[in-house]
Scaffold this motif. Structure first.
Motif, short mmCIF file in Angstrom:
data_model
loop_
_atom_site.label_atom_id
_atom_site.label_comp_id
_atom_site.label_asym_id
_atom_site.label_seq_id
_atom_site.Cartn_x
_atom_site.Cartn_y
_atom_site.Cartn_z
N TYR A 66 52.11 -5.35 27.77
CA TYR A 66 52.71 -4.90 29.02
C TYR A 66 53.80 -5.91 29.32
O TYR A 66 53.50 -7.07 29.62
CB TYR A 66 51.69 -4.86 30.16
CG TYR A 66 50.56 -3.88 29.93
CD1 TYR A 66 50.79 -2.50 29.96
CD2 TYR A 66 49.27 -4.32 29.69
CE1 TYR A 66 49.77 -1.60 29.76
CE2 TYR A 66 48.23 -3.41 29.49
CZ TYR A 66 48.49 -2.06 29.53
OH TYR A 66 47.47 -1.17 29.33
N ARG A 69 53.67 -9.65 27.91
CA ARG A 69 52.29 -10.14 27.86
C ARG A 69 51.42 -9.21 27.02
O ARG A 69 51.39 -7.99 27.24
CB ARG A 69 51.75 -10.18 29.30
CG ARG A 69 50.43 -10.87 29.40
CD ARG A 69 49.76 -10.47 30.70
NE ARG A 69 48.33 -10.55 30.51
CZ ARG A 69 47.58 -11.52 30.99
NH1 ARG A 69 48.11 -12.45 31.73
NH2 ARG A 69 46.29 -11.55 30.74
N ASN A 91 37.02 -9.38 33.58
CA ASN A 91 38.11 -8.58 34.14
C ASN A 91 39.43 -8.99 33.47
O ASN A 91 39.75 -10.17 33.34
CB ASN A 91 38.25 -8.84 35.66
CG ASN A 91 37.04 -8.33 36.43
OD1 ASN A 91 36.65 -8.94 37.42
ND2 ASN A 91 36.47 -7.24 36.00
N GLY A 92 40.18 -8.00 33.05
CA GLY A 92 41.49 -8.27 32.48
C GLY A 92 41.47 -8.65 31.01
O GLY A 92 42.51 -8.99 30.43
N GLY A 94 41.08 -6.77 28.45
CA GLY A 94 41.73 -5.78 27.59
C GLY A 94 40.83 -4.64 27.16
O GLY A 94 41.20 -3.84 26.31
N LYS A 95 39.67 -4.51 27.78
CA LYS A 95 38.71 -3.47 27.38
C LYS A 95 39.29 -2.07 27.61
O LYS A 95 39.29 -1.22 26.72
CB LYS A 95 37.40 -3.60 28.18
CG LYS A 95 36.70 -4.94 28.00
CD LYS A 95 35.41 -5.00 28.80
CE LYS A 95 35.58 -4.89 30.30
NZ LYS A 95 36.36 -5.98 30.93
N THR A 96 39.73 -1.85 28.85
CA THR A 96 40.21 -0.50 29.18
C THR A 96 41.45 -0.15 28.38
O THR A 96 41.59 0.97 27.90
CB THR A 96 40.50 -0.41 30.70
OG1 THR A 96 39.32 -0.81 31.39
CG2 THR A 96 40.87 1.01 31.10
N THR A 97 42.33 -1.12 28.22
CA THR A 97 43.53 -0.87 27.42
C THR A 97 43.13 -0.46 26.01
O THR A 97 43.66 0.52 25.45
CB THR A 97 44.41 -2.14 27.39
OG1 THR A 97 44.79 -2.46 28.74
CG2 THR A 97 45.65 -1.93 26.55
N ARG A 106 46.89 5.92 25.59
CA ARG A 106 47.89 4.88 25.75
C ARG A 106 48.53 4.55 24.41
O ARG A 106 47.83 4.46 23.40
CB ARG A 106 47.23 3.62 26.35
CG ARG A 106 48.21 2.66 26.93
CD ARG A 106 47.53 1.59 27.74
NE ARG A 106 47.14 2.00 29.09
CZ ARG A 106 47.98 2.18 30.11
NH1 ARG A 106 49.27 1.99 29.95
NH2 ARG A 106 47.52 2.54 31.28
N HIS A 240 29.85 -4.18 32.56
CA HIS A 240 29.73 -5.57 33.01
C HIS A 240 28.27 -5.96 33.16
O HIS A 240 27.96 -7.09 33.53
CB HIS A 240 30.46 -5.77 34.34
CG HIS A 240 31.95 -5.76 34.22
ND1 HIS A 240 32.66 -6.75 33.58
CD2 HIS A 240 32.87 -4.86 34.62
CE1 HIS A 240 33.95 -6.47 33.61
NE2 HIS A 240 34.11 -5.32 34.23
N ARG A 344 45.87 2.39 37.05
CA ARG A 344 45.41 3.26 35.99
C ARG A 344 45.01 4.62 36.52
O ARG A 344 45.32 5.65 35.96
CB ARG A 344 44.20 2.62 35.32
CG ARG A 344 44.09 2.89 33.90
CD ARG A 344 43.41 1.78 33.19
NE ARG A 344 42.31 1.22 33.89
CZ ARG A 344 42.10 -0.08 33.98
NH1 ARG A 344 42.93 -0.92 33.48
NH2 ARG A 344 41.06 -0.53 34.61
N GLU A 347 47.97 6.59 36.87
CA GLU A 347 48.61 6.97 35.61
C GLU A 347 47.81 8.00 34.85
O GLU A 347 48.37 8.84 34.17
CB GLU A 347 48.75 5.74 34.71
CG GLU A 347 49.82 4.78 35.19
CD GLU A 347 49.83 3.52 34.34
OE1 GLU A 347 48.86 3.31 33.57
OE2 GLU A 347 50.80 2.77 34.44
#
Ligand SMILES: Nc1ncnc2c1ncn2[C@@H]1O[C@H](COP(=O)(O)OP(=O)(O)OP(=O)(O)O)[C@@H](O)[C@H]1O
Length: 354
Positions: A66, A69, A91-92, A94-97, A106, A240, A344, A347
């Motif tokens: 993104y 980064r 959190n952050g 990169g799991k969902t990506t 994506r 989680h 997200r 989107e």
């Protein structure tokens, strides 16, 4: 009715190597104890190796940026057909990506990805019909009844499951005539799963599926997931909840800063399987503990010192949570989960994102 992705109706819009551990079915992991990234790699999914044609999901060198980064930074992963794989990470991480790239939602910036043998960037309707997706936000406020929603969704697939059977499977038979908006949170989540599986998917993506469940509902949901595995469904679960990963997953992968820090069976993650046990007891009014690689022998010796029961005796090994927290450190990279989720959500109703 809202039309979601793919035109399918949607109800919501370095340290040294310390050990080689087998993870089952011919895979091994290299365990490094003293570095965060990467501590372990599956040998089968090593950098530069060919994608595994037999795997349900095979990823080599996945990169997603993104701006400047990298949210995913050279990921290698194989998920076998029929297994439940839990993707963990702060959190952050990169799991969902990662999951969105696998779902074909994506675009990626680099790497080779095969999902059910097909590059998701080129997957057509037939390929997509083999996937089931249970998103974080689900069936919500629908005016349609549970049965109507399931029938409508089923009509889009060549060989759907019988909606009545699906309701039975997820425990919603009594709510067949209830409208989505009147369901409890746990029932809505079941409906999300029902909608995800009615098309008889070979591969099911489950994104934090039990958030908001009470303990009994979680146990029932776990039983449902296991029964789907028994029916041959491959599942990629992001969660989680470490106890959920431990209860369900054949293997877990820990994602940190866009890379897989480790892939292992839950019992072996972070060297759990070979970690020393901690024996604790009370003696002369004082709580005592000792680390030992041979807890049985230790407890036998301890027992000889006491006439009856050893007071307050416990024997503990590191939990999955212990090793996970150690592995990832405590500070989430990038923060901003709520912002990412909100972005997200907006989107996801608009097709493939860059
Ligand atoms: N559409 C986007 N545009 C810009 N940055 C994004 C976008 N989506 C995600 N990111 C960033 O990419 C990184 C990985 O995010 P991602 O949502 O994949 O992580 P995650 O592991 O799923 O996190 P969580 O557990 O909070 O859901 C984060 O730094 C996030 O802020």
């Amino acid at each position: 009715m809202v039309v979601g992705r793919w035109g399918i109706p949607s109800v919501a819009a370095g340290g040294g190597v310390d050990a080689l551990l087998p993870t089952g079915r011919g895979h091994c992991v290299l365990v490094q104890k003293d570095s965060l990234l990467p501590t372990t790699r599956t040998l089968a999914a090593g950098p530069g190796s060919e994608p595994d044609p037999d795997a349900a999901i095979s990823v080599r060198g996945l990169v997603k940026r993104y701006g400047d980064r990298a949210a995913v930074d050279g990921l290698d992963l194989d998920i076998r057909r029929g297994e439940i794989f839990a993707l963990l990470g702060p959190n952050g991480a990169g799991k969902t990506t990662t999951v969105e790239v696998l779902e074909g939602y994506r675009k990626r910036d680099g790497g080779d990805v095969r999902v059910l043998g097909v590059d998701p960037a080129r997957g057509g309707r037939r390929w997509r019909a083999q996937l089931g997706i249970v998103l974080q936000s689900g069936a919500g406020d629908s005016q349609l009844s549970v049965r109507e929603l399931l029938k409508a969704r089923a009509s889009y697939y060549a060989e759907p499951r019988d909606p009545d059977e699906v309701m039975e499977l997820v425990g919603l038979t009594a709510e067949a005539g209830a409208r989505g908006r009147t369901l409890s949170g746990g029932q809505r989540r079941r409906l999300d799963v029902a909608l995800g599986i009615v098309g008889r998917p070979r591969l099911l993506f489950l994104d934090e599926p039990t958030t908001g469940f009470d303990p009994e509902a979680r146990r029932q949901f776990w039983a449902l997931i296991r029964s789907l595995r028994d029916l041959g469904t491959t599942m990629l679960l992001t969660t989680h909840y470490l106890d959920e990963a431990e209860a369900l997953a054949d293997r877990v992968g820990v994602l940190a800063r866009g890379q897989l820090a480790e892939v292992a069976v839950p019992a072996a993650l972070g060297g759990r399987g070979t970690a020393p046990a901690v024996v604790s007891w009370t003696e002369d009014g004082v709580r005592r503990s000792a680390e030992t690689a041979t807890p049985t022998a230790f407890v036998r010796e301890l027992a000889a010192r006491f006439p009856g029961e050893v007071p307050d005796l416990t024997v503990a090994r590191p939990t999955l949570e212990d090793v996970y927290l150690k592995m990832i450190g405590q500070v989430p990279e990038g923060g901003g989960t709520a912002a990412a989720v909100g972005r997200r959500g907006a989107e996801r109703s608009q097709g493939v994102s860059s």
